[in-house]
Design an enzyme around this catalytic site. Sequence first.
Site, PDB file in Angstrom:
ATOM      1  N   CYS A  89      35.133   7.117 -49.854  1.00 30.88           N
ATOM      2  CA  CYS A  89      34.070   6.165 -49.514  1.00 30.88           C
ATOM      3  C   CYS A  89      33.838   5.230 -50.708  1.00 30.88           C
ATOM      4  N   CYS A  92      35.391   1.736 -51.394  1.00 28.28           N
ATOM      5  CA  CYS A  92      34.930   0.510 -50.714  1.00 28.28           C
ATOM      6  C   CYS A  92      33.424   0.286 -50.761  1.00 28.28           C
ATOM      7  N   HIS A  93      32.646   1.336 -50.939  1.00 31.77           N
ATOM      8  CA  HIS A  93      31.184   1.192 -50.888  1.00 31.77           C
ATOM      9  C   HIS A  93      30.521   1.763 -52.130  1.00 31.77           C
ATOM     10  N   CYS A 125      35.087   5.020 -40.212  1.00 32.01           N
ATOM     11  CA  CYS A 125      35.624   4.702 -41.543  1.00 32.01           C
ATOM     12  C   CYS A 125      36.677   5.714 -41.951  1.00 32.01           C
ATOM     13  N   CYS A 188      11.983  14.609 -20.991  1.00 26.71           N
ATOM     14  CA  CYS A 188      11.572  14.591 -22.407  1.00 26.71           C
ATOM     15  C   CYS A 188      10.088  14.241 -22.494  1.00 26.71           C
ATOM     16  N   CYS A 191       7.186  16.993 -22.428  1.00 26.41           N
ATOM     17  CA  CYS A 191       6.809  17.700 -23.654  1.00 26.41           C
ATOM     18  C   CYS A 191       6.374  16.746 -24.761  1.00 26.41           C
ATOM     19  N   HIS A 192       7.123  15.657 -24.958  1.00 25.46           N
ATOM     20  CA  HIS A 192       6.912  14.856 -26.176  1.00 25.46           C
ATOM     21  C   HIS A 192       5.996  13.647 -26.008  1.00 25.46           C
ATOM     22  N   ARG A 229      19.972  18.741 -31.629  1.00 25.03           N
ATOM     23  CA  ARG A 229      18.577  18.890 -31.169  1.00 25.03           C
ATOM     24  C   ARG A 229      18.457  18.524 -29.673  1.00 25.03           C
ATOM     25  N   CYS A 233      17.071  20.870 -26.676  1.00 21.68           N
ATOM     26  CA  CYS A 233      15.958  20.499 -25.788  1.00 21.68           C
ATOM     27  C   CYS A 233      16.418  20.476 -24.328  1.00 21.68           C
TER      28      CYS A 233
HETATM   29  C1  HEC Z   1      10.020  22.088 -22.617  1.00 22.79           C
HETATM   30  C2  HEC Z   1       9.601  21.175 -23.656  1.00 22.79           C
HETATM   31  C3  HEC Z   1      10.611  20.196 -24.215  1.00 22.79           C
HETATM   32  C4  HEC Z   1      11.328  19.250 -23.548  1.00 22.79           C
HETATM   33  C5  HEC Z   1      11.361  18.964 -22.058  1.00 22.79           C
HETATM   34  C6  HEC Z   1      12.044  18.511 -24.570  1.00 22.79           C
HETATM   35  N1  HEC Z   1      11.775  19.006 -25.805  1.00 22.79           N
HETATM   36 FE1  HEC Z   1      12.289  18.181 -27.590  1.00 22.79          FE
HETATM   37  N2  HEC Z   1      11.373  19.693 -28.571  1.00 22.79           N
HETATM   38  C7  HEC Z   1      10.672  20.712 -27.979  1.00 22.79           C
HETATM   39  C8  HEC Z   1      10.161  21.610 -29.003  1.00 22.79           C
HETATM   40  C9  HEC Z   1       9.329  22.871 -28.762  1.00 22.79           C
HETATM   41  C10 HEC Z   1      10.561  21.066 -30.234  1.00 22.79           C
HETATM   42  C11 HEC Z   1      10.231  21.595 -31.647  1.00 22.79           C
HETATM   43  C12 HEC Z   1       8.835  21.136 -31.992  1.00 22.79           C
HETATM   44  C13 HEC Z   1       8.726  19.642 -31.908  1.00 22.79           C
HETATM   45  O1  HEC Z   1       9.232  18.928 -32.804  1.00 22.79           O
HETATM   46  O2  HEC Z   1       8.176  19.140 -30.881  1.00 22.79           O
HETATM   47  C14 HEC Z   1      11.299  19.849 -29.929  1.00 22.79           C
HETATM   48  C15 HEC Z   1      11.815  18.994 -30.897  1.00 22.79           C
HETATM   49  C16 HEC Z   1      12.439  17.779 -30.628  1.00 22.79           C
HETATM   50  C17 HEC Z   1      12.888  16.853 -31.651  1.00 22.79           C
HETATM   51  C18 HEC Z   1      12.795  17.034 -33.163  1.00 22.79           C
HETATM   52  C19 HEC Z   1      11.600  16.316 -33.743  1.00 22.79           C
HETATM   53  C20 HEC Z   1      11.558  16.380 -35.244  1.00 22.79           C
HETATM   54  O3  HEC Z   1      10.586  15.847 -35.818  1.00 22.79           O
HETATM   55  O4  HEC Z   1      12.438  16.957 -35.867  1.00 22.79           O
HETATM   56  C21 HEC Z   1      13.464  15.792 -30.976  1.00 22.79           C
HETATM   57  C22 HEC Z   1      14.095  14.584 -31.600  1.00 22.79           C
HETATM   58  C23 HEC Z   1      13.351  16.080 -29.553  1.00 22.79           C
HETATM   59  N3  HEC Z   1      12.736  17.288 -29.391  1.00 22.79           N
HETATM   60  C24 HEC Z   1      13.829  15.252 -28.555  1.00 22.79           C
HETATM   61  C25 HEC Z   1      13.788  15.572 -27.189  1.00 22.79           C
HETATM   62  C26 HEC Z   1      14.397  14.766 -26.163  1.00 22.79           C
HETATM   63  C27 HEC Z   1      15.136  13.452 -26.401  1.00 22.79           C
HETATM   64  C28 HEC Z   1      14.168  15.390 -24.965  1.00 22.79           C
HETATM   65  C29 HEC Z   1      14.682  15.034 -23.582  1.00 22.79           C
HETATM   66  C30 HEC Z   1      16.128  15.125 -23.429  1.00 22.79           C
HETATM   67  C31 HEC Z   1      13.385  16.582 -25.258  1.00 22.79           C
HETATM   68  N4  HEC Z   1      13.190  16.669 -26.611  1.00 22.79           N
HETATM   69  C32 HEC Z   1      12.879  17.450 -24.302  1.00 22.79           C
HETATM   70  C33 HEC Z   1      10.432  20.877 -26.639  1.00 22.79           C
HETATM   71  C34 HEC Z   1      10.919  20.055 -25.634  1.00 22.79           C
HETATM   72  C1  HEC Z   2      38.987   0.965 -47.091  1.00 18.25           C
HETATM   73  C2  HEC Z   2      37.580   0.655 -47.174  1.00 18.25           C
HETATM   74  C3  HEC Z   2      36.565   1.652 -46.590  1.00 18.25           C
HETATM   75  C4  HEC Z   2      36.465   2.996 -46.832  1.00 18.25           C
HETATM   76  C5  HEC Z   2      37.396   3.899 -47.607  1.00 18.25           C
HETATM   77  C6  HEC Z   2      35.247   3.425 -46.165  1.00 18.25           C
HETATM   78  N1  HEC Z   2      34.652   2.368 -45.548  1.00 18.25           N
HETATM   79 FE1  HEC Z   2      32.836   2.351 -44.639  1.00 18.25          FE
HETATM   80  N2  HEC Z   2      33.109   0.413 -44.110  1.00 18.25           N
HETATM   81  C7  HEC Z   2      34.179  -0.363 -44.449  1.00 18.25           C
HETATM   82  C8  HEC Z   2      34.079  -1.657 -43.790  1.00 18.25           C
HETATM   83  C9  HEC Z   2      35.086  -2.799 -43.869  1.00 18.25           C
HETATM   84  C10 HEC Z   2      32.860  -1.627 -43.054  1.00 18.25           C
HETATM   85  C11 HEC Z   2      32.310  -2.737 -42.151  1.00 18.25           C
HETATM   86  C12 HEC Z   2      32.330  -2.305 -40.704  1.00 18.25           C
HETATM   87  C13 HEC Z   2      33.723  -2.172 -40.142  1.00 18.25           C
HETATM   88  O1  HEC Z   2      34.230  -3.131 -39.625  1.00 18.25           O
HETATM   89  O2  HEC Z   2      34.301  -1.073 -40.203  1.00 18.25           O
HETATM   90  C14 HEC Z   2      32.284  -0.308 -43.303  1.00 18.25           C
HETATM   91  C15 HEC Z   2      31.071   0.101 -42.784  1.00 18.25           C
HETATM   92  C16 HEC Z   2      30.429   1.280 -43.108  1.00 18.25           C
HETATM   93  C17 HEC Z   2      29.082   1.628 -42.721  1.00 18.25           C
HETATM   94  C18 HEC Z   2      28.107   0.762 -41.954  1.00 18.25           C
HETATM   95  C19 HEC Z   2      27.377  -0.133 -42.921  1.00 18.25           C
HETATM   96  C20 HEC Z   2      26.448  -1.115 -42.264  1.00 18.25           C
HETATM   97  O3  HEC Z   2      25.807  -1.846 -43.018  1.00 18.25           O
HETATM   98  O4  HEC Z   2      26.364  -1.181 -41.029  1.00 18.25           O
HETATM   99  C21 HEC Z   2      28.849   2.896 -43.190  1.00 18.25           C
HETATM  100  C22 HEC Z   2      27.576   3.716 -43.018  1.00 18.25           C
HETATM  101  C23 HEC Z   2      30.047   3.324 -43.866  1.00 18.25           C
HETATM  102  N3  HEC Z   2      30.987   2.326 -43.804  1.00 18.25           N
HETATM  103  C24 HEC Z   2      30.204   4.549 -44.469  1.00 18.25           C
HETATM  104  C25 HEC Z   2      31.401   4.993 -45.029  1.00 18.25           C
HETATM  105  C26 HEC Z   2      31.589   6.339 -45.528  1.00 18.25           C
HETATM  106  C27 HEC Z   2      30.531   7.427 -45.537  1.00 18.25           C
HETATM  107  C28 HEC Z   2      32.877   6.399 -46.000  1.00 18.25           C
HETATM  108  C29 HEC Z   2      33.598   7.610 -46.536  1.00 18.25           C
HETATM  109  C30 HEC Z   2      33.638   8.774 -45.655  1.00 18.25           C
HETATM  110  C31 HEC Z   2      33.469   5.088 -45.791  1.00 18.25           C
HETATM  111  N4  HEC Z   2      32.547   4.266 -45.207  1.00 18.25           N
HETATM  112  C32 HEC Z   2      34.755   4.721 -46.168  1.00 18.25           C
HETATM  113  C33 HEC Z   2      35.197  -0.010 -45.297  1.00 18.25           C
HETATM  114  C34 HEC Z   2      35.427   1.261 -45.775  1.00 18.25           C
END
Ligand code: HEC
Ligand code: HEC
Length: 272
Positions: A89, A92-93, A125, A188, A191-192, A229, A233
């Site tokens: 990485c 290039c970055h 990348c 979703c 719950c949320h 996650r 869920c």
């Molecule tokens: C039955 C209840 C329930 C439903 C439906 C549910 N979740 Fe959750 N989810 C939870 C619980 C419990 C947690 C852990 C506590 C919290 O962060 O709310 C959680 C945590 C999360 C978190 C982490 C939040 C953090 O701060 O880290 C995300 C993101 C999330 N849910 C997204 C979703 C999405 C998108 C959906 C729909 C596809 C969904 N959940 C449906 C119960 C639910």
């Molecule tokens: C040979 C050069 C090269 C290497 C090695 C490379 N990248 Fe990139 N990366 C790029 C270029 C060029 C872009 C611009 C988007 C594109 O067209 O791919 C980019 C875009 C990105 C972006 C998005 C940046 C934005 O502003 O949207 C991320 C995040 C990123 N690279 C992470 C990584 C990571 C992590 C690695 C190593 C695991 C890596 N790159 C290795 C060339 C490289």
Amino acid sequence: MNGLKITGLAATIASIVFAGYALAADGKKEPIKPAAKDHPLDEIWSGYHFTTKETKAMQDDDFANPGMTWFDIGETNWSKKDGEAGKSCASCHKPSDMKGVAARYPIYDDKLKKLVNIEERINNCRKVNMKAKPWKYDSNDMLGMAIFVNAQSRGMTRNVKVDGPAAEHFKKGKEFYYQRRGQLDMSCAHCHEKYYGQKIRMNVLTQGQSNGFPVYRLKWQKPGSLHRRFKGCNKQVRAKPFKTGSPEYLALELYLAWRGNGLTIETPAVRN
Ligand code: HEC
Ligand code: HEC
């Protein structure tokens, strides 16, 4: 964790609002983030707001934050050459180039003609620029690099764009969010959106925001991707989960990011 003494009603009342601040469940003052006009919620809250004092303290201190071990993995891999192109990485970055990336992703990529999140971007990348093998979403290498990249935006305000070519993905993500599914027939939003702040089993339901991902979850004893996650869920309502990196989850990720526009990036957040 048995630190959650506060039940639903009390937790709701505990968010007593005063002049632009709310008191979190642990008595700490936090600024209220009003949601945008067309937002389904009046206020948006990070999961941080609902967690325990102990968990917050762990997140706030880099030496106590267990997610920082993965940050170190990412930092080491950043300058490690891999793949047939003999590049890392760092070829290039600079890490500072990653500042702000987490705040604006996922984005629609015109060249790839798809929605990309951080994991997809890293793998692209690796494949195209390094000729290296892609990493699996919840491998330590991917978690490490996603944490390392996202943490460069810590403290920045989330602001994803959902217009232009992203609009149709946003719409799909929104449909997914409100779709009832599984044997429990719940979306979703059940719950949320409707019941956040209430207690469910051992957890206080949050707004399900994504601003801390990959988050270190104490229950998992390791960090997890947002798509992991989502799977969890989906399984909670006994619905069939989709694959990590699937178009369904990418669209959901975009919609969820929009619901959190205005929140600060906390990666690596710590959650119960
Ligand atoms: C039955 C209840 C329930 C439903 C439906 C549910 N979740 Fe959750 N989810 C939870 C619980 C419990 C947690 C852990 C506590 C919290 O962060 O709310 C959680 C945590 C999360 C978190 C982490 C939040 C953090 O701060 O880290 C995300 C993101 C999330 N849910 C997204 C979703 C999405 C998108 C959906 C729909 C596809 C969904 N959940 C449906 C119960 C639910
Ligand atoms: C040979 C050069 C090269 C290497 C090695 C490379 N990248 Fe990139 N990366 C790029 C270029 C060029 C872009 C611009 C988007 C594109 O067209 O791919 C980019 C875009 C990105 C972006 C998005 C940046 C934005 O502003 O949207 C991320 C995040 C990123 N690279 C992470 C990584 C990571 C992590 C690695 C190593 C695991 C890596 N790159 C290795 C060339 C490289």
